[in-house]
Design a protein around this motif. Sequence first.
Motif, PDB file in Angstrom:
ATOM      1  N   ALA A  31       0.828  -1.209   0.000  1.00 32.91           N
ATOM      2  CA  ALA A  31       0.000   0.000   0.000  1.00 32.91           C
ATOM      3  C   ALA A  31       0.864   1.262   0.000  1.00 32.91           C
ATOM      4  O   ALA A  31       0.591   2.219  -0.733  1.00 32.91           O
ATOM      5  N   LEU A  32       1.919   1.263   0.799  1.00 30.85           N
ATOM      6  CA  LEU A  32       2.803   2.430   0.865  1.00 30.85           C
ATOM      7  C   LEU A  32       3.517   2.661  -0.466  1.00 30.85           C
ATOM      8  O   LEU A  32       3.663   3.795  -0.926  1.00 30.85           O
ATOM      9  N   THR A  33       3.958   1.565  -1.096  1.00 29.41           N
ATOM     10  CA  THR A  33       4.610   1.682  -2.407  1.00 29.41           C
ATOM     11  C   THR A  33       3.638   2.272  -3.430  1.00 29.41           C
ATOM     12  O   THR A  33       3.994   3.162  -4.211  1.00 29.41           O
ATOM     13  N   ALA A  34       2.408   1.772  -3.434  1.00 29.88           N
ATOM     14  CA  ALA A  34       1.395   2.243  -4.378  1.00 29.88           C
ATOM     15  C   ALA A  34       1.060   3.718  -4.142  1.00 29.88           C
ATOM     16  O   ALA A  34       0.879   4.482  -5.097  1.00 29.88           O
ATOM     17  N   MET A  35       0.972   4.120  -2.881  1.00 28.26           N
ATOM     18  CA  MET A  35       0.675   5.523  -2.576  1.00 28.26           C
ATOM     19  C   MET A  35       1.828   6.435  -3.002  1.00 28.26           C
ATOM     20  O   MET A  35       1.604   7.561  -3.445  1.00 28.26           O
ATOM     21  N   ASN A  36       3.048   5.926  -2.886  1.00 24.83           N
ATOM     22  CA  ASN A  36       4.205   6.701  -3.370  1.00 24.83           C
ATOM     23  C   ASN A  36       4.137   6.908  -4.880  1.00 24.83           C
ATOM     24  O   ASN A  36       4.681   7.876  -5.411  1.00 24.83           O
ATOM     25  N   ASP A  76      -4.771   5.463  -7.316  1.00 26.77           N
ATOM     26  CA  ASP A  76      -6.046   5.721  -6.649  1.00 26.77           C
ATOM     27  C   ASP A  76      -6.300   4.621  -5.604  1.00 26.77           C
ATOM     28  O   ASP A  76      -5.568   3.624  -5.558  1.00 26.77           O
ATOM     29  N   PRO A  77      -7.332   4.793  -4.734  1.00 26.97           N
ATOM     30  CA  PRO A  77      -7.562   3.822  -3.654  1.00 26.97           C
ATOM     31  C   PRO A  77      -7.704   2.376  -4.127  1.00 26.97           C
ATOM     32  O   PRO A  77      -7.191   1.463  -3.482  1.00 26.97           O
ATOM     33  N   PHE A  78      -8.390   2.176  -5.258  1.00 24.31           N
ATOM     34  CA  PHE A  78      -8.530   0.808  -5.770  1.00 24.31           C
ATOM     35  C   PHE A  78      -7.170   0.238  -6.170  1.00 24.31           C
ATOM     36  O   PHE A  78      -6.853  -0.916  -5.867  1.00 24.31           O
ATOM     37  N   GLY A  79      -6.372   1.055  -6.839  1.00 24.29           N
ATOM     38  CA  GLY A  79      -5.033   0.627  -7.241  1.00 24.29           C
ATOM     39  C   GLY A  79      -4.166   0.302  -6.037  1.00 24.29           C
ATOM     40  O   GLY A  79      -3.424  -0.692  -6.033  1.00 24.29           O
ATOM     41  N   VAL A  80      -4.271   1.129  -4.990  1.00 28.71           N
ATOM     42  CA  VAL A  80      -3.500   0.898  -3.763  1.00 28.71           C
ATOM     43  C   VAL A  80      -3.909  -0.432  -3.128  1.00 28.71           C
ATOM     44  O   VAL A  80      -3.052  -1.216  -2.691  1.00 28.71           O
ATOM     45  N   PHE A  81      -5.216  -0.708  -3.100  1.00 28.99           N
ATOM     46  CA  PHE A  81      -5.692  -1.957  -2.508  1.00 28.99           C
ATOM     47  C   PHE A  81      -5.202  -3.174  -3.301  1.00 28.99           C
ATOM     48  O   PHE A  81      -4.774  -4.176  -2.706  1.00 28.99           O
ATOM     49  N   ILE A  82      -5.255  -3.092  -4.622  1.00 30.83           N
ATOM     50  CA  ILE A  82      -4.811  -4.213  -5.454  1.00 30.83           C
ATOM     51  C   ILE A  82      -3.323  -4.496  -5.229  1.00 30.83           C
ATOM     52  O   ILE A  82      -2.908  -5.653  -5.096  1.00 30.83           O
ATOM     53  N   ILE A 137      -3.237   3.708   4.913  1.00 31.64           N
ATOM     54  CA  ILE A 137      -3.869   4.960   4.475  1.00 31.64           C
ATOM     55  C   ILE A 137      -4.018   5.942   5.638  1.00 31.64           C
ATOM     56  O   ILE A 137      -3.673   7.121   5.527  1.00 31.64           O
ATOM     57  N   ILE A 138      -4.514   5.439   6.769  1.00 37.45           N
ATOM     58  CA  ILE A 138      -4.762   6.305   7.924  1.00 37.45           C
ATOM     59  C   ILE A 138      -3.472   6.939   8.452  1.00 37.45           C
ATOM     60  O   ILE A 138      -3.431   8.122   8.779  1.00 37.45           O
ATOM     61  N   PHE A 139      -2.406   6.118   8.502  1.00 37.01           N
ATOM     62  CA  PHE A 139      -1.154   6.608   9.076  1.00 37.01           C
ATOM     63  C   PHE A 139      -0.111   6.951   8.007  1.00 37.01           C
ATOM     64  O   PHE A 139       1.069   7.046   8.291  1.00 37.01           O
TER      65      PHE A 139
END
Length: 200
Positions: free
Chosen positions: A18-23, A27-33, A75-77
Amino acid sequence: MFHLLDIIGTMAFSMSGALTAMNKKLDPFGVFIIAFVTAVGGGTLRDILIGRTPVGWMLDLNYVYIIIVGFFLAIIFRKKLDHLRTSLFLFDTIGLGVFTLIGLEKGIGIGLHPVICIALGTMTACFGGVIRDILCNEIPIIFRREIYATLCIAGGAVFFGLKSLQLDKDLVYLITSVVIIVLRLMAVKFKWYLKALEQK
């Protein structure tokens, strides 16, 4: 102990993905996948290779719940974690140690040779990260100079060495995972790496 380590490893890899995807500003769906495939990618490949289907996470929804929790925690932190340069690295390292153990145990459970068990452990630990990096358009860390898969192999050797001493099972799990985690931390701190091969 084994079940607890499994939960920790799944959570750690989920957050790492999730952290890699957010970097990468997905989008949220992409981060979850990305979180999902990082957490279960290696185990899915391992189960397919040993003929264990449906694969593990399809038979136990608890894995899905753990990944969802890891996704939301990341996501929260994310702002706090983003300020800690070592956060993604630490999550990845914890997952590396724990998932190596899981792969080793799966191989032992079906009576495979120790060498094949170590290969399964390495695959379980590394290939979720490989899929994550490919989907995030990065060269997978396992193929770069940084020592990564080599540590899983070393951890596997330690595991079978301790197992031959007839030590308590939980103690073997704990020592093996700590050895992998400590070696990875030392490898980064002291800049241990494998020399890149270049075409002349």
